[in-house]
Design an enzyme around this catalytic site. Sequence first.
Site, mmCIF file in Angstrom:
data_model
loop_
_atom_site.group_PDB
_atom_site.id
_atom_site.type_symbol
_atom_site.label_atom_id
_atom_site.label_comp_id
_atom_site.label_asym_id
_atom_site.label_seq_id
_atom_site.Cartn_x
_atom_site.Cartn_y
_atom_site.Cartn_z
ATOM 1 C CB SER A 142 -0.864 0.021 1.259
ATOM 2 O OG SER A 142 -1.415 1.310 1.477
ATOM 3 C CE1 TYR A 156 -3.797 -2.050 5.417
ATOM 4 C CE2 TYR A 156 -2.996 0.153 4.871
ATOM 5 C CZ TYR A 156 -3.561 -1.056 4.485
ATOM 6 O OH TYR A 156 -3.853 -1.268 3.153
#
Length: 248
Positions: A142, A156
């Site tokens: 990501s 995350y």
Amino acid sequence: MTKTILITGSSRGIGAAIARLAAIEGYRVAVNYRNDEASANAVVRGILGAGGAAIAIQADVGLPHDVERLFDAVDRAFGRLDVLVNNAGVLGSCRVEDMDAATLERVFRANVFSMFYCSRMAVRRMSTRHGGAGGAIVNMSSVASRLGGMAGGSHYAATKGAIDSFSLALAKEVGTEGIRVNTVRPGLIETDIHDLHGGTAHVRELAKTAVPMARSGSAEEVAQTVLWLASPQASYVHGAVVDVAGGR
Ligand code: NAP
């Protein structure tokens, strides 16, 4: 020879888009999910209805025994593995001072441990070192790995940084063994993962100012990049990180 692709976390979102596009490109598709059996079955039904080959396999890819069962099921159904997409992932929202061990473990298991568990099973099957015919692994990172993620997303973001490093290390390890390893870093993509942060409406609003192209992306746009990286057209692309983020 018809190729087989396994996509972790492909009942919904980006994984489901990869599964559908892979079937159109002629792959036999293993659709993995953790909880959402109905959505996984819907993806499989769609592929079968269009004349493709697919199965749904429940497995929590953060658990090593589940991963062994997952790969055994792929072996039994299709007899070979050509492409692994390590796509499954979860988001979280928690400030660092409130982070407990269970929260950390849940996100690291799903996002990072899963990469190790699934990749080792894939390497054992695909590496020429183990008598395999080669293949491709695509890991889903990501842009959070370089931007730090949304508010409350330190865990995350840290898992995605770990994925970038893991991919480079794995690429070095298996580069002479017929396996290409690459990483995709999506930006703001419209999927259920954002339900935690205001959903699609919030993503679209945020994209207007945060993304140079001033829009969010679709799961299909990520899927196109993943399948190109897995394809022979990307035969000299190895250890690469490809951002699919509208310039963000
Ligand atoms: P999503 O819509 O929430 O779908 C997540 C998928 O992963 C579901 O199929 C879910 O299965 C599965 N899953 C989650 N944990 C699992 C586990 N432990 N074992 C097996 N399957 C598991 O998410 P998405 O947006 O498509 O995200 C896919 C990947 O792209 C993730 O790695 C995410 O971090 C990454 N990404 C997404 C964005 C974005 O904006 N959407 C941006 C950057 C990166 P069930 O349906 O059974 O729950």
